[in-house]
Design a protein around this motif. Structure first.
Motif, mmCIF file in Angstrom:
data_model
loop_
_atom_site.group_PDB
_atom_site.id
_atom_site.type_symbol
_atom_site.label_atom_id
_atom_site.label_comp_id
_atom_site.label_asym_id
_atom_site.label_seq_id
_atom_site.Cartn_x
_atom_site.Cartn_y
_atom_site.Cartn_z
ATOM 1 N N THR A 112 0.815 -1.213 0.000
ATOM 2 C CA THR A 112 0.000 0.000 0.000
ATOM 3 C C THR A 112 0.847 1.261 0.000
ATOM 4 O O THR A 112 0.534 2.237 -0.679
ATOM 5 C CB THR A 112 -0.926 0.006 1.237
ATOM 6 N N ARG A 113 1.954 1.254 0.734
ATOM 7 C CA ARG A 113 2.748 2.470 0.863
ATOM 8 C C ARG A 113 3.344 2.883 -0.478
ATOM 9 O O ARG A 113 3.267 4.039 -0.886
ATOM 10 C CB ARG A 113 3.861 2.257 1.885
ATOM 11 N N THR A 114 3.926 1.931 -1.184
ATOM 12 C CA THR A 114 4.499 2.241 -2.498
ATOM 13 C C THR A 114 3.406 2.669 -3.463
ATOM 14 O O THR A 114 3.570 3.615 -4.239
ATOM 15 C CB THR A 114 5.255 1.018 -3.053
ATOM 16 N N SER A 115 2.277 1.970 -3.427
ATOM 17 C CA SER A 115 1.167 2.329 -4.308
ATOM 18 C C SER A 115 0.693 3.754 -4.037
ATOM 19 O O SER A 115 0.375 4.504 -4.966
ATOM 20 C CB SER A 115 0.002 1.360 -4.115
ATOM 21 N N ALA A 116 0.636 4.139 -2.766
ATOM 22 C CA ALA A 116 0.198 5.484 -2.400
ATOM 23 C C ALA A 116 1.168 6.531 -2.934
ATOM 24 O O ALA A 116 0.754 7.591 -3.417
ATOM 25 C CB ALA A 116 0.075 5.608 -0.887
ATOM 26 N N ARG A 117 2.490 6.229 -2.855
ATOM 27 C CA ARG A 117 3.476 7.182 -3.370
ATOM 28 C C ARG A 117 3.323 7.350 -4.877
ATOM 29 O O ARG A 117 3.384 8.458 -5.399
ATOM 30 C CB ARG A 117 4.894 6.717 -3.028
ATOM 31 N N VAL A 118 3.138 6.248 -5.570
ATOM 32 C CA VAL A 118 2.953 6.321 -7.016
ATOM 33 C C VAL A 118 1.677 7.084 -7.352
ATOM 34 O O VAL A 118 1.641 7.892 -8.289
ATOM 35 C CB VAL A 118 2.916 4.905 -7.629
ATOM 36 N N GLU A 119 0.620 6.837 -6.583
ATOM 37 C CA GLU A 119 -0.641 7.545 -6.813
ATOM 38 C C GLU A 119 -0.459 9.052 -6.627
ATOM 39 O O GLU A 119 -1.020 9.855 -7.371
ATOM 40 C CB GLU A 119 -1.717 7.034 -5.846
ATOM 41 N N THR A 120 0.343 9.438 -5.632
ATOM 42 C CA THR A 120 0.624 10.853 -5.405
ATOM 43 C C THR A 120 1.339 11.461 -6.609
ATOM 44 O O THR A 120 1.006 12.560 -7.067
ATOM 45 C CB THR A 120 1.480 11.030 -4.147
ATOM 46 N N VAL A 121 2.328 10.736 -7.128
ATOM 47 C CA VAL A 121 3.060 11.219 -8.297
ATOM 48 C C VAL A 121 2.119 11.369 -9.492
ATOM 49 O O VAL A 121 2.149 12.374 -10.213
ATOM 50 C CB VAL A 121 4.222 10.262 -8.642
ATOM 51 N N LEU A 122 1.261 10.367 -9.705
ATOM 52 C CA LEU A 122 0.324 10.428 -10.822
ATOM 53 C C LEU A 122 -0.649 11.599 -10.664
ATOM 54 O O LEU A 122 -1.011 12.250 -11.645
ATOM 55 C CB LEU A 122 -0.449 9.114 -10.930
ATOM 56 N N THR A 123 -1.069 11.865 -9.423
ATOM 57 C CA THR A 123 -1.970 12.988 -9.181
ATOM 58 C C THR A 123 -1.299 14.306 -9.528
ATOM 59 O O THR A 123 -1.906 15.188 -10.156
ATOM 60 C CB THR A 123 -2.421 13.007 -7.709
ATOM 61 N N VAL A 124 -0.038 14.450 -9.138
ATOM 62 C CA VAL A 124 0.717 15.664 -9.464
ATOM 63 C C VAL A 124 0.843 15.816 -10.981
ATOM 64 O O VAL A 124 0.685 16.919 -11.533
ATOM 65 C CB VAL A 124 2.110 15.635 -8.802
ATOM 66 N N VAL A 125 1.105 14.707 -11.663
ATOM 67 C CA VAL A 125 1.213 14.745 -13.123
ATOM 68 C C VAL A 125 -0.108 15.175 -13.744
ATOM 69 O O VAL A 125 -0.149 15.990 -14.675
ATOM 70 C CB VAL A 125 1.648 13.367 -13.672
ATOM 71 N N LYS A 126 -1.233 14.625 -13.239
ATOM 72 C CA LYS A 126 -2.550 15.005 -13.764
ATOM 73 C C LYS A 126 -2.804 16.499 -13.582
ATOM 74 O O LYS A 126 -3.307 17.173 -14.482
ATOM 75 C CB LYS A 126 -3.645 14.196 -13.069
ATOM 76 N N ILE A 127 -2.482 17.021 -12.390
ATOM 77 C CA ILE A 127 -2.689 18.448 -12.128
ATOM 78 C C ILE A 127 -1.839 19.288 -13.069
ATOM 79 O O ILE A 127 -2.291 20.307 -13.613
ATOM 80 C CB ILE A 127 -2.348 18.770 -10.659
ATOM 81 N N ALA A 128 -0.593 18.856 -13.296
ATOM 82 C CA ALA A 128 0.290 19.584 -14.205
ATOM 83 C C ALA A 128 -0.273 19.607 -15.626
ATOM 84 O O ALA A 128 -0.229 20.632 -16.314
ATOM 85 C CB ALA A 128 1.679 18.945 -14.195
ATOM 86 N N ILE A 129 -0.836 18.468 -16.046
ATOM 87 C CA ILE A 129 -1.419 18.402 -17.392
ATOM 88 C C ILE A 129 -2.619 19.337 -17.501
ATOM 89 O O ILE A 129 -2.786 20.052 -18.500
ATOM 90 C CB ILE A 129 -1.824 16.958 -17.725
#
Length: 395
Positions: A112-129
């Motif tokens: 879960t912890r690694t998945s949460a970190r990746v999800e955070t990165v993906l969220t930042v990428v979505k916001i940037a887009i």
């Protein structure tokens, strides 16, 4: 067949179990609790099949975008790795989709912890887009190409180019002036805003014989108590943009906001909301205000204006011309023929003039403001429609 049966069992079990257990759970839990472990086992495998199919479909879609991206940077995959058999010449396997599926599986095994970190990165990428799209939209997109409903080339109605909303504002103003015993011909009109609505309203006012004494943009006001030539103003705007108010030779340049308080008979705020507040309401000299913009007056300002005997025609009446035109476009969206311009303008004029008279009559009879009268009439019409369809709540 097994998947269909399991899905049907799950659907029945959801409602039953939701009423028995106050805490939500998965469809597997529902079925196991209500229908037993065998059905729960079937539903569990059904879910695994569904998730597998969903991941595969998403991976195939993403692989197409990833393939385009790799080609853009000069990386070309062999034909056999570009898709499943039957999807293209020489295709054997969608290698990118397989890689995406393996990547998702690896991510899930990391916890879960690694998945949460990746999800955070993906969220930042979505916001940037999203921010990138907004920036590009503001700097690169020509808003003049925007057409609600069907584009003009596909049979749609070019609302802004036709000036339907501004035309309706002037028609409603004429009806309101007649209701007050004020002839529009010869009346002095001040307009805040000279965009799609304000310029079209000015042109129609001129056709109806009114005198435009002031127009404004964000850069200031052009004022002439003896009247401005609307055709010359439109030509100046085409040449200088919104700065024409500071460069046009006729009249006098005034600061933005002064157009609201110049000496005139009819004031048309057709640019911004909340421009007429308590202070401005005491200074307005017009006898009639026609709301071309949305919400240009505050409730307190309307009360003050009513006490002073100034009529305010609501925005939802005066600027509804675009909505009427949109109804034509909606009605013709499956037709190969564009709605006739003449019929649109005739309908806008007839409907807005009729609604203006109805609202002002109601306001006079009930001794309330036109805004209150308009809302009351609208509520009554909606209630009657709901009642005719049996949609009113029962007592």
């Amino acid at each position: 067949m097994v998947t269909h049966a399991a899905s049907l069992c799950a659907a029945f079990a959801y409602a039953e179990f939701a009423g028995m257990v106050p805490k939500a759970g998965s469809s597997y839990t529902y079925c196991a609790a209500v229908l037993g472990e065998i059905v729960g086992w079937i539903v569990g495998w059904d879910l695994l099949l569904e998730y597998t199919a969903i991941v595969a479909v998403v991976a195939i879609g993403m692989s197409g975008y990833l393939g385009f991206l790799l080609e853009a940077v000069g990386i070309h995959l062999p034909a056999w790795a570009l898709g499943a058999p039957g999807t293209g010449a020489g295709h054997r396997i969608d290698l990118l989709a397989v890689a995406i599926c393996l990547g998702v599986a690896w991510l899930l095994t990391r916890g879960t912890r690694t998945s949460a970190r990746v999800e955070t990165v993906l969220t930042v990428v979505k916001i940037a887009i999203v921010l990138l799209v907004i920036v590009v939209g503001f700097t690169k997109v020509d808003s003049g190409n925007l057409q609600p409903f069907a584009p003009f080339g596909l049979g749609g109605v070019a609302y802004d180019k036709l000036g339907v909303t501004g035309y309706g504002v002037a028609e409603a103003a004429d009806a309101a002036a007649q209701h007050q015993g004020l002839p529009l011909a010869g009346s002095r009109v001040a307009l805040q805003g000279f965009g799609a609505v304000g310029s079209a309203a000015a042109a129609r006012f001129a056709e109806l014989g009114a005198t435009i004494v002031a127009v404004s943009t964000a850069h200031g006001v052009r004022y002439d108590p003896s009247g401005l030539d609307v055709g010359a103003l439109l030509a100046a705007r085409d040449e200088h943009g919104d700065h024409f108010v500071t460069r046009h030779p006729a009249g006098t340049a005034l600061p933005f906001g002064a157009e609201l308080t110049v000496d005139c008979d009819i004031l048309v705020p057709a640019a911004l909301q909340d421009v007429i507040d308590r202070g401005t309401a005491h200074e307005i000299k017009a006898k009639l205000i026609v709301e071309g913009a949305n919400l240009p007056t505050s409730a307190e300002a309307r009360s003050i204006l009513a006490e002073r005997g100034v009529t305010v025609l609501p925005d939802f009446v005066a600027n509804a011309g675009g909505v009427v035109a949109a109804a034509f476009a909606m009605d013709a969206r499956y037709s190969g023929f564009r709605p006739g311009t003449a019929s649109i303008f005739e309908s806008v004029s007839a409907r807005l003039r009729a609604n203006t008279a109805t609202v002002l009559d109601e306001a006079r009879q009930q001794d309330i403001t036109p805004h209150a009268a308009g809302r009351r009439l609208a509520e009554d019409r909606v209630r009657a429609a709901m009642q005719s369809k049996g949609r009113l709540p029962r007592d």
